[in-house]
Each structure stands twice: as structure tokens, then as C-alpha cells.
Design a protein around this motif. Structure first.
Motif, short mmCIF file in Angstrom:
data_model
loop_
_atom_site.label_atom_id
_atom_site.label_comp_id
_atom_site.label_asym_id
_atom_site.label_seq_id
_atom_site.Cartn_x
_atom_site.Cartn_y
_atom_site.Cartn_z
N LYS A 1 0.44 -1.42 -0.16
CA LYS A 1 0.23 0.29 0.33
C LYS A 1 0.93 1.11 -0.11
CE LYS A 1 -4.40 1.28 1.83
NZ LYS A 1 -5.82 1.43 0.60
N GLU A 2 1.14 0.68 -1.25
CA GLU A 2 2.67 1.79 -0.84
C GLU A 2 2.07 3.20 -2.07
OE1 GLU A 2 7.12 2.23 -0.27
OE2 GLU A 2 6.79 2.28 -2.34
N GLU A 3 1.42 2.59 -2.75
CA GLU A 3 0.42 3.43 -3.82
C GLU A 3 -1.00 2.62 -3.50
OE1 GLU A 3 2.45 2.69 -7.83
OE2 GLU A 3 4.44 3.88 -7.02
N GLU A 4 -1.60 3.50 -4.52
CA GLU A 4 -2.78 3.16 -4.82
C GLU A 4 -3.10 2.38 -5.84
OE1 GLU A 4 -5.35 3.41 -2.54
OE2 GLU A 4 -3.57 3.20 -0.82
N PRO A 5 -4.08 1.61 -6.49
CA PRO A 5 -4.20 1.21 -7.80
C PRO A 5 -5.61 2.25 -7.82
CG PRO A 5 -5.51 -0.51 -6.38
CD PRO A 5 -4.77 0.74 -5.62
N THR A 6 -5.44 2.03 -9.58
CA THR A 6 -6.29 2.88 -9.76
C THR A 6 -7.59 1.79 -10.11
OG1 THR A 6 -4.91 3.37 -11.47
CG2 THR A 6 -7.33 3.93 -12.49
N SER A 7 -7.74 0.79 -10.47
CA SER A 7 -8.81 -0.04 -10.01
C SER A 7 -9.26 -1.15 -9.43
CB SER A 7 -10.04 0.27 -10.89
OG SER A 7 -8.92 -0.54 -12.95
N GLY A 8 -9.76 -2.34 -9.23
CA GLY A 8 -9.13 -3.31 -9.34
C GLY A 8 -9.49 -3.94 -7.72
N LYS A 9 -9.20 -4.76 -6.77
CA LYS A 9 -8.83 -4.94 -5.85
C LYS A 9 -7.46 -6.13 -5.38
CE LYS A 9 -14.23 -6.48 -4.41
NZ LYS A 9 -14.68 -6.94 -3.94
N ILE A 10 -6.75 -5.52 -4.05
CA ILE A 10 -5.82 -6.59 -3.23
C ILE A 10 -6.32 -7.64 -2.56
CG2 ILE A 10 -3.30 -6.89 -3.57
CD1 ILE A 10 -3.33 -3.90 -4.85
N ILE A 11 -6.30 -8.48 -2.45
CA ILE A 11 -6.24 -9.55 -1.08
C ILE A 11 -4.93 -9.73 -0.75
CG2 ILE A 11 -8.33 -11.08 -0.21
CD1 ILE A 11 -9.65 -8.89 -1.72
N VAL A 12 -5.36 -8.96 0.40
CA VAL A 12 -4.03 -9.58 1.00
C VAL A 12 -4.44 -10.19 2.57
CG1 VAL A 12 -1.66 -9.13 2.37
CG2 VAL A 12 -2.11 -8.10 0.28
N ASP A 13 -4.29 -11.73 3.12
CA ASP A 13 -4.35 -12.96 4.16
C ASP A 13 -6.12 -12.78 4.20
OD1 ASP A 13 -3.94 -14.11 6.01
OD2 ASP A 13 -3.21 -12.82 7.99
N GLY A 14 -6.89 -12.58 2.95
CA GLY A 14 -8.09 -12.84 3.42
C GLY A 14 -8.72 -11.40 3.07
N LYS A 15 -8.23 -10.14 3.49
CA LYS A 15 -8.92 -8.73 3.37
C LYS A 15 -8.07 -7.94 1.89
CE LYS A 15 -9.12 -7.36 8.76
NZ LYS A 15 -8.13 -6.41 9.18
N ASP A 16 -9.44 -7.01 1.75
CA ASP A 16 -9.08 -6.16 0.61
C ASP A 16 -8.40 -4.99 0.76
OD1 ASP A 16 -9.10 -4.45 -1.42
OD2 ASP A 16 -11.19 -4.63 -1.72
N ILE A 17 -6.83 -4.99 0.73
CA ILE A 17 -6.28 -3.59 0.83
C ILE A 17 -6.85 -2.71 0.92
CG2 ILE A 17 -4.40 -5.44 1.68
CD1 ILE A 17 -2.70 -4.47 0.26
N THR A 18 -7.41 -2.61 -0.51
CA THR A 18 -7.14 -1.10 -1.41
C THR A 18 -8.62 -0.29 -0.57
OG1 THR A 18 -9.55 -2.21 -2.22
CG2 THR A 18 -7.44 -2.32 -3.63
N ARG A 19 -9.17 -0.73 0.55
CA ARG A 19 -9.94 -0.34 1.37
C ARG A 19 -9.72 0.03 2.72
NH1 ARG A 19 -15.28 -3.70 0.13
NH2 ARG A 19 -16.32 -2.38 1.84
N LEU A 20 -8.25 -0.25 3.26
CA LEU A 20 -7.66 -0.07 3.98
C LEU A 20 -7.36 1.15 4.44
CD1 LEU A 20 -6.48 -2.42 5.77
CD2 LEU A 20 -4.63 -2.04 5.17
N LYS A 21 -8.11 2.21 5.86
CA LYS A 21 -7.57 3.03 6.07
C LYS A 21 -6.04 3.22 6.70
CE LYS A 21 -12.08 3.91 8.41
NZ LYS A 21 -13.10 3.45 9.76
N LYS A 22 -5.54 4.87 6.22
CA LYS A 22 -4.21 4.56 6.44
C LYS A 22 -3.56 4.21 7.93
CE LYS A 22 -1.95 8.96 5.24
NZ LYS A 22 -1.84 10.72 5.22
N LYS A 23 -4.61 4.18 9.03
CA LYS A 23 -3.67 4.46 9.72
C LYS A 23 -3.65 2.85 10.29
CE LYS A 23 -8.50 3.94 12.98
NZ LYS A 23 -8.50 2.40 12.72
N ASP A 24 -4.22 2.00 9.94
CA ASP A 24 -4.11 0.18 9.78
C ASP A 24 -3.14 0.32 8.61
OD1 ASP A 24 -5.88 0.12 11.55
OD2 ASP A 24 -7.62 0.07 9.56
N ILE A 25 -2.18 0.65 7.47
CA ILE A 25 -1.52 0.09 6.94
C ILE A 25 0.21 -0.02 7.64
CG2 ILE A 25 0.34 1.62 5.27
CD1 ILE A 25 -1.49 3.57 4.43
#
Lengths: 295, 224
Positions: B50-74
Motif C-alpha cells: 500500500k505504498e501506492e493505490e491502484p486505479t481500479s481492482g482489488k488486492i486481497i492480502v490474508d483475506g482482506k481487501d487492502i484497497t479499502r484499508l484505512k491509513k492508520k491500518d497500513i
């Protein structure tokens, strides 16, 4: 070692790592604190003297020469009836002569031989609670039979009050400027510290450090700089104050002006400095970190 | 463990670094990510942490969609991924021990765990006895082992190595890969970005090839 102990230790390590920068920052903070301290001390002393003068000064009501003791007692009762009067002191002719001798101290030789000439009139010193009541009290005192003149050394009091007002504004202005300067200096030093630790911060980010973990050592660094500068400034200003106090309070160079004894002022200076040091250190660090530490 | 779904990353200047990539790396897998410079490998890694944000699509890491991750959870996402870099990224004013322990301090591990984990990872990477050395007193291979030990210290489920042997001689490189395979055998998912053709060919592991942001090859037991 807990995480917080570790972070405090890191902050201390950072201070040593940035040695010369730390020392120059602290010297500048000390200089600004000393200037600020001098103004605070002047302000405190002026206020102290205004307060003392307000209490000590009173109206002096001169009594006509042929007034009898009974009439004097009656006049005293009438003075007591005036609202706002806190104390009445009767000064006989002999006491007035002694008072004059006291005021001239070493040069009282020119009063020699005048003891029996009755040149100093008897009077009442009328003290009051509030300076604002002075005109009203004066008008009522003048109406009392047997009083031929009322003297009020207004100019001294008013001058001191206006000095204290100016000192107040001046302190506020100079204090604000110095505060901003100090915050800017600490913030700049921390900014440089953050910059020189850029690589470390980047690595910490990659291994999952929260912002608070990254920021705390810098805040500690700023706080230590602020507090150490405060303590150094406190020691220096204490030495100067005690020296000036001893030198000037024992002479008559300042006339009625008296310095506040060091024993009643040191904890105020220390408290002010430590709080100011912490504020400058923490706030100065925080503002530079906010800008430079984005996730 | 890691999944890219219809992932696109376009930069403002018009370059498409990741072009509709669909990819899944399972738990415990060992995969190589290969491709020429500019193929999108670095963007791939930056998106994962999550050093960069995708333009579209999803990234799942360990069962979680990290594209929706809040800044404090990075930071918590990054704690799941142990990163190893080509240039080691060690702190040169700190000892081997301090470099490794830093990762454990960051996650606020208790002192007892710090000691136990330090001992364990030093053994795992073969650096017992070098705890008090500074990185500059070590060889390149040993420095990379320190970096590996630091990545392993917090027991992350995923290890990502970006050109881990790029600065090392072939024999040392082989040793590093041996260690990575050993770590993988304990259940850690490993993704290695590399140009080391010989090693990729010899290990017979999954190979994902990127070019111009697209997956052009994905073989379960592939070659470079």
C-alpha cells in the motif's frame, strides 16, 4: 524495557547523534529564554512595587496649627466614617520632623537646630483600599474642619501604573515574538533531524511502525532540548538576579523601588521556564513532524 | 494469501504499470516474479504494501481487501509482510542484534519474546555469534541474512524479497535462496522478484512473468 522506555532512550540517543546541532539550538533557546525571563522579572517587579506603593501611599491631610487634642480625636473619628478608608495614622509635629530627618538620611545636618521651630505641621496619613476611590476620599477629607491642605503624591503612583501597563504590553509583544522564534528554531532542528533519519524512518515504515512509534523519539528530543535549555536559563538568570538584588537593593540608587526577594520569585521563574521549555520542545517538534511524516 | 483481481494501475503521466492483472498466490507457496525492467514488478510490490493505490481492482492480502484499508491500518498490513531488499536497507549505526530487534520493538513485542525470537532467527539465518557486529563488519551475504532475519523476526505469513541476491556473488546467492526455501518449508508464503535466471531455472518453482504490466506467463513449475 517497555516500548516507551525504548522510545525515550532513542530520543536521548538522537540528541547525542545530532550533537553540535543540539548544542547550538539549545544556546539559541537559552538566549531567547533569558531575554524573556528578564522581561518577566521586570514586569513582576514593577507589579510588585505598584502593589506595595498602592498600599503604602496614602493621602496626607495637614492639620491647622492651633487644633486641640480633642479636636484631633474628633477629626480622626470623622475620617474613619469615610467609605474606602483602610487606615489612619496620626503624625505629630515631632514625628514629622523625625520623618524628614529619615528621608534625608546622611544629609540631615541641614535640619540641625530646627528642632524647636515647629516648622513641620502635624498631619493624618489616610490609607485606602482602592486607588480608584482616591478622588472621592480626597474631596471628603478636604471638607473636614481643621484640615487646611490635602496632599496626594499622585504622580508617583500614576507613573508607576502607566509604566506597568507599558511593561505589560511590551512583555506580551516581546514574549510572543520570542516564543515564535524558539518554536521555529526547535522545529527547524527537528526537521533536520527527521531529514537525517530519513532512511531509518523509511525502514521503520516498511517493517510496520506506526506513526506514533516514529514520532515519539523526535518529540522526546525536542522536549529534552526545551527542558535542558530551561534549566540552564534558570541557573543563569538566578545568578544574575541574586547579584543585581544584592547590588541594588542595598543601595539607594533605585529610591523607593524594591526588588522582590529571590526566595519568593525563583519557583515562579523555574515553573515558567520548564513549562515554556516543554511547550516549545513538544510543539516545535510536532509541527515539523506533521509535515514530514506522511504514511 | 495474495490475490490481485482485475487490477489496474495507471500513472498520471499516462503509463499503465499494471494492466488488468488477475493473480492468486496461495498460502505456503514459493513464487518468482520475473520480467524486464519497466515491466511493472516494482509497482506490483508497492501496491502490495500500500505504498501506492491502484486505479481500479482489488488486492486481497490474508483475506482482506487492502484497497479499502484505512491509513492508520497500513502499519498492520506491513507487519504481515516481511520485506527483503536488494540493498539490504540496514541501519549501519546499529548492531546486527539492534537491527533485528527493531522489527520486534515496532510491534511492541514483550521483552521475553524479543529475546526468544532474536535467538531463533539468528539460528535460522546462520548468524549466531555475530549479534554485536555492525553491518559494515559483515560481508554482503551476511548483511542480506541480517535483513532476512529482521523480516522473519515478527513471524510474518508472507516474505517478499526484491532482488535479494542482486548484489551478491553466485555462491552467496545460492545460500540465500537455500535459507528462503527453508523458511518456505515452515509454511511462510514467499514471493521473490529476481533476474537470477540460473537460480529460477534450477529451483523449479512457480514463475510469474510480467511485461508491460500484463502477466505473460504463469507456470506452476516454470523457468525464467
Amino acid at each position: 524495557m517497555t516500548t516507551n522506555t525504548y522510545l525515550i532512550k532513542e530520543g536521548y540517543t538522537n540528541l547525542n547523534k545530532h550533537g553540535s546541532k543540539t548544542i547550538s539550538t539549545m544556546l539559541i533557546i537559552c538566549a531567547t529564554m533569558l531575554i524573556l525571563g528578564i522581561f518577566v522579572i521586570i514586569f513582576q517587579n514593577v507589579n510588585y512595587n505598584v502593589k506595595t506603593l498602592r498600599l503604602e501611599q496614602g493621602l496626607q491631610a495637614f492639620i491647622e496649627d492651633k487644633t486641640t487634642d480633642d479636636e484631633i480625636e474628633y477629626m480622626k473619628d470623622q475620617l474613619h466614617l469615610i467609605d474606602g478608608v483602610s487606615e489612619i495614622i496620626y503624625m505629630s509635629k515631632a514625628e514629622a520632623f523625625e520623618d524628614a530627618k529619615d528621608q534625608f538620611k546622611d544629609q540631615d545636618y541641614f535640619l540641625d537646630g530646627l528642632e524647636n521651630l515647629d516648622i513641620f505641621p502635624a498631619s493624618f496619613i489616610v490609607k485606602f483600599e482602592n486607588i480608584e476611590d482616591v478622588d472621592n476620599i480626597r474631596a471628603q477629607v478636604e471638607k473636614i474642619d481643621g484640615i487646611y491642605k490635602v496632599k496626594y503624591n499622585a504622580s508617583t503612583i500614576e507613573a508607576v501604573i502607566s509604566i506597568s501597563k507599558v511593561a505589560n504590553y511590551f512583555l506580551l509583544g516581546v514574549g510572543s515574538v520570542l516564543l515564535v522564534v524558539s518554536i521555529f528554531i526547535i522545529s527547524n532542528t527537528i526537521k533536520l533531524a527527521v531529514y537525517s533519519n530519513k532512511r531509518e524512518i523509511m525502514i521503520m515504515r516498511y517493517i510496520g511502525a506506526k506513526n506514533s512509534f516514529i514520532v515519539k523519539p523526535f518529540i522526546v528530543e525536542g522536549a529534552i532540548m526545551g527542558v535542558v535549555s530551561a534549566l540552564i536559563s534558570f541557573i543563569l538568570i538566578s545568578i544574575v538576579y541574586v547579584y543585581v538584588y544584592v547590588a541594588l537593593n542595598s543601595s539607594y540608587a533605585l529610591g523607593v523601588f524594591k526588588f522582590i526577594p529571590y526566595s519568593t520569585i525563583w519557583y515562579q521563574i523555574l515553573g515558567l521556564y520548564v513549562l515554556l521549555g516543554l511547550f516549545i520542545g513538544i510543539f516545535g517538534s510536532a509541527i515539523s513532524l506533521k509535515k514530514y511524516l506522511k504514511a | 494469501m495474495i490475490e490481485f483481481i482485475n487490477l489496474v494501475k495507471k500513472y498520471d503521466h499516462g503509463v499503465t504499470a499494471i494492466d488488468n492483472v488477475n493473480l492468486k498466490i496461495d498460502k505456503g507457496e514459493f513464487a518468482f516474479l520475473v520480467g524486464p525492467s519497466g515491466s511493472g514488478k516494482s509497482t506490483f510490490l508497492r501496491l502490495l504494501i500500500k505504498e501506492e493505490e491502484p486505479t481500479s481492482g482489488k488486492i486481497i492480502v490474508d483475506g482482506k481487501d487492502i484497497t479499502r484499508l484505512k491509513k492508520k491500518d497500513i502499519p498492520f498490513l506491513r507487519r504481515k509482510i516481511g520485506f527483503v531488499f536488494q540493498d539490504f536497507r540496514l541501519l549501519y549505526d546499529r548492531t546486527v542484534e539492534e537491527n533485528i530487534v527493531l522489527a520486534l520493538r515496532v510491534i511492541e513485542a514483550p521483552e521475553k519474546e524479543i529475546k526468544a525470537q532474536l535467538k531463533s532467527v539468528l539460528q535460522m539465518v546462520g548468524l549466531v555469534g555475530k549479534e554485536k557486529f555492525f553491518p559494515n563488519q559483515l560481508s554482503g551475504g551476511e548483511q542480506q541474512r541480517v535483513a532476512l532475519a529482521r523480516a522473519l523476526a515478527t513471524k510474518p505469513p508472507i516474505i517478499i524479497a526484491d532482488e535479494p541476491t542482486g548484489n551478491l556473488d553466485p555462491i552467496t546467492a545460492e545460500e540465500i535462496f537455500k535459507t528462503l526455501l527453508e523458511i518456505n518449508s515452515r509454511g511462510t508464503t514467499i514471493l521473490v522478484v529476481t533476474h537470477a535466471k540460473d537460480i529460477v531455472d534450477s529451483l523449479n518453482k512457480r514463475v510469474i512473468a510480467l511485461d508491460h504490466g500484463k502477466v505473460i506467463k504463469d507456470e506452476a513449475r516454470g523457468v525464467y
